[in-house]
Design a protein around this motif. Structure first.
Motif, PDB file in Angstrom:
ATOM      1  N   GLY A  73      48.150  -8.543 -15.876  1.00 54.41           N
ATOM      2  CA  GLY A  73      49.503  -8.691 -16.408  1.00 54.41           C
ATOM      3  C   GLY A  73      50.541  -8.993 -15.356  1.00 54.41           C
ATOM      4  N   ALA A  74      51.794  -8.735 -15.703  1.00 48.72           N
ATOM      5  CA  ALA A  74      52.930  -9.133 -14.864  1.00 48.72           C
ATOM      6  C   ALA A  74      53.192  -8.082 -13.788  1.00 48.72           C
ATOM      7  CB  ALA A  74      54.150  -9.330 -15.748  1.00 48.72           C
ATOM      8  N   TYR A  75      52.345  -8.064 -12.784  1.00 49.40           N
ATOM      9  CA  TYR A  75      52.481  -7.099 -11.683  1.00 49.40           C
ATOM     10  C   TYR A  75      52.440  -7.860 -10.352  1.00 49.40           C
ATOM     11  CZ  TYR A  75      51.383  -3.834 -15.406  1.00 49.40           C
ATOM     12  OH  TYR A  75      51.396  -3.139 -16.586  1.00 49.40           O
ATOM     13  N   THR A  76      53.536  -8.526 -10.053  1.00 48.71           N
ATOM     14  CA  THR A  76      53.592  -9.386  -8.873  1.00 48.71           C
ATOM     15  C   THR A  76      53.148  -8.643  -7.614  1.00 48.71           C
ATOM     16  OG1 THR A  76      55.409 -10.581  -9.887  1.00 48.71           O
ATOM     17  CG2 THR A  76      55.128 -10.865  -7.506  1.00 48.71           C
ATOM     18  N   GLY A  77      52.216  -9.240  -6.911  1.00 50.27           N
ATOM     19  CA  GLY A  77      51.793  -8.685  -5.616  1.00 50.27           C
ATOM     20  C   GLY A  77      50.670  -7.675  -5.705  1.00 50.27           C
ATOM     21  N   LEU A  78      50.287  -7.267  -6.911  1.00 48.51           N
ATOM     22  CA  LEU A  78      49.289  -6.195  -7.007  1.00 48.51           C
ATOM     23  C   LEU A  78      47.889  -6.739  -7.312  1.00 48.51           C
ATOM     24  CD1 LEU A  78      51.398  -3.489  -8.849  1.00 48.51           C
ATOM     25  CD2 LEU A  78      51.147  -3.911  -6.416  1.00 48.51           C
ATOM     26  N   ILE A  79      46.914  -5.884  -7.111  1.00 48.91           N
ATOM     27  CA  ILE A  79      45.504  -6.280  -7.247  1.00 48.91           C
ATOM     28  C   ILE A  79      44.820  -5.284  -8.175  1.00 48.91           C
ATOM     29  CG2 ILE A  79      43.337  -6.464  -5.941  1.00 48.91           C
ATOM     30  CD1 ILE A  79      44.975  -7.325  -3.543  1.00 48.91           C
ATOM     31  N   SER A  80      43.957  -5.784  -9.069  1.00 43.98           N
ATOM     32  CA  SER A  80      43.309  -4.872 -10.030  1.00 43.98           C
ATOM     33  C   SER A  80      41.938  -4.419  -9.535  1.00 43.98           C
ATOM     34  CB  SER A  80      43.150  -5.565 -11.387  1.00 43.98           C
ATOM     35  OG  SER A  80      42.102  -6.516 -11.311  1.00 43.98           O
ATOM     36  N   THR A  81      41.438  -3.385 -10.187  1.00 43.58           N
ATOM     37  CA  THR A  81      40.109  -2.872  -9.833  1.00 43.58           C
ATOM     38  C   THR A  81      39.034  -3.920 -10.144  1.00 43.58           C
ATOM     39  OG1 THR A  81      39.963  -1.824 -12.006  1.00 43.58           O
ATOM     40  CG2 THR A  81      40.697  -0.446 -10.185  1.00 43.58           C
ATOM     41  N   ALA A  82      39.213  -4.658 -11.260  1.00 40.37           N
ATOM     42  CA  ALA A  82      38.211  -5.674 -11.623  1.00 40.37           C
ATOM     43  C   ALA A  82      38.121  -6.749 -10.541  1.00 40.37           C
ATOM     44  CB  ALA A  82      38.570  -6.303 -12.969  1.00 40.37           C
ATOM     45  N   MET A  83      39.265  -7.126  -9.988  1.00 40.14           N
ATOM     46  CA  MET A  83      39.267  -8.156  -8.927  1.00 40.14           C
ATOM     47  C   MET A  83      38.503  -7.658  -7.702  1.00 40.14           C
ATOM     48  SD  MET A  83      43.238  -9.210  -9.024  1.00 40.14           S
ATOM     49  CE  MET A  83      44.014  -9.788 -10.507  1.00 40.14           C
ATOM     50  N   LEU A  84      38.766  -6.412  -7.323  1.00 39.04           N
ATOM     51  CA  LEU A  84      38.081  -5.862  -6.133  1.00 39.04           C
ATOM     52  C   LEU A  84      36.577  -5.787  -6.379  1.00 39.04           C
ATOM     53  CD1 LEU A  84      40.486  -2.953  -5.061  1.00 39.04           C
ATOM     54  CD2 LEU A  84      40.261  -5.224  -4.021  1.00 39.04           C
TER      55      LEU A  84
END
Ligand code: PEP
Length: 254
Positions: A73-84
């Protein structure tokens, strides 16, 4: 016996990918010689992908320093657990005092812990008191509250996937670590609180690490006298020669 975990938190270092590759390569090579110790390096997120080995390396893993709990979603600059997880990250540091100082609350920490576990990775959950007094009038209570609240949203069945890092905030970046005898006392205390939150059985199995001014000279005593299952290392993890010495010193502890 749990494998000892030595976690190198690189923070916002080093300045170039070239330097990062060099440190990672040296640690990975040294890890090949370890017997009951795992080296986990946590580089800045921008260096994660180039440093993750294509094939699983012996006694060597990659962790992230931070993550956000929302799925997308709209969380500029952040990284999700799925991405990691998708790029091969195995561990994630959650609740480091520097992130807590930048605004992470216990509630956010607990949501992150849950999200990391649900994504199939292991959270390294940092807890620790900001100050200490001789009689324990405040620090035991504050630490107990922090641990309870940091696991508020975490299901009981997830206990086996958690690593706890006890890091007294006053020792992070300091000249001297906490003395190993006190580390032993505090590691028993955090296990007791973990047992109250989850279960006795999970507290027996959990790995508790110590962090705060660890170096190649004090590491073995902290592990053997402090009876912890590993270390979270900041500054010294960027000095390859010292970090490799530290890994070997800990691996030699019976
Ligand atoms: C840390 O940042 O978690 C840490 C323990 O740092 P240092 O080893 O530099 O005290």
């Amino acid at each position: 016996m749990n494998k000892k975990l030595i976690v190198g938190n690189w923070k916002m270092n080093p300045g170039t990918l070239n330097e990062a590759r060099k440190i990672a390569r040296n640690v990975r090579r040294a890890a090949l010689t370890l017997v009951h110790t795992e080296a986990i390096i946590c580089p800045p997120s921008v260096f994660l992908v180039p440093l993750i080995p294509r094939k699983k390396a012996r006694h060597f893993s990659i962790g992230a320093q931070s993550v956000y709990f929302a799925e997308s979603g709209a969380y500029t600059g952040l990284i999700s657990t799925a991405m990691l997880h998708d790029v091969g990250v195995e561990y994630v540091i959650v609740g480091h005092s520097e992130e807590r100082q930048r605004g992470d609350t216990d509630e956010m920490v607990s949501k992150k812990v849950r999200a990391v576990i649900e994504a199939g990775m292991t959270p390294i959950v940092c807890v620790g008191e900001s100050s200490r007094d001789d009689v324990g009038a405040t620090h035991f209570g504050a630490l107990r509250e922090q641990i309870r609240n940091s696991f508020e949203n975490v299901p009981k069945k997830a206990a086996g996937n958690i690593v706890l890092a006890y890091e007294p905030v006053w020792a992070i970046g300091a000249k001297d670590s906490m003395v190993p005898e006190q580390i032993y006392e505090m590691s028993l205390f955090v296990k007791k609180v973990f047992s109250d939150v989850f279960s006795q059985e999970s507290a027996v199995k959990i790995s508790v690490l110590y962090g705060g001014a660890v170096n190649s000279r004090n590491a073995a005593d902290i592990v053997s006298i402090g009876k912890v299952d590993g270390l979270l290392v900041g500054r010294e993890s960027l000095n390859t020669v010292s970090f490799v010495e530290l890994l070997k010193a800990v691996d030699a502890v019976k």
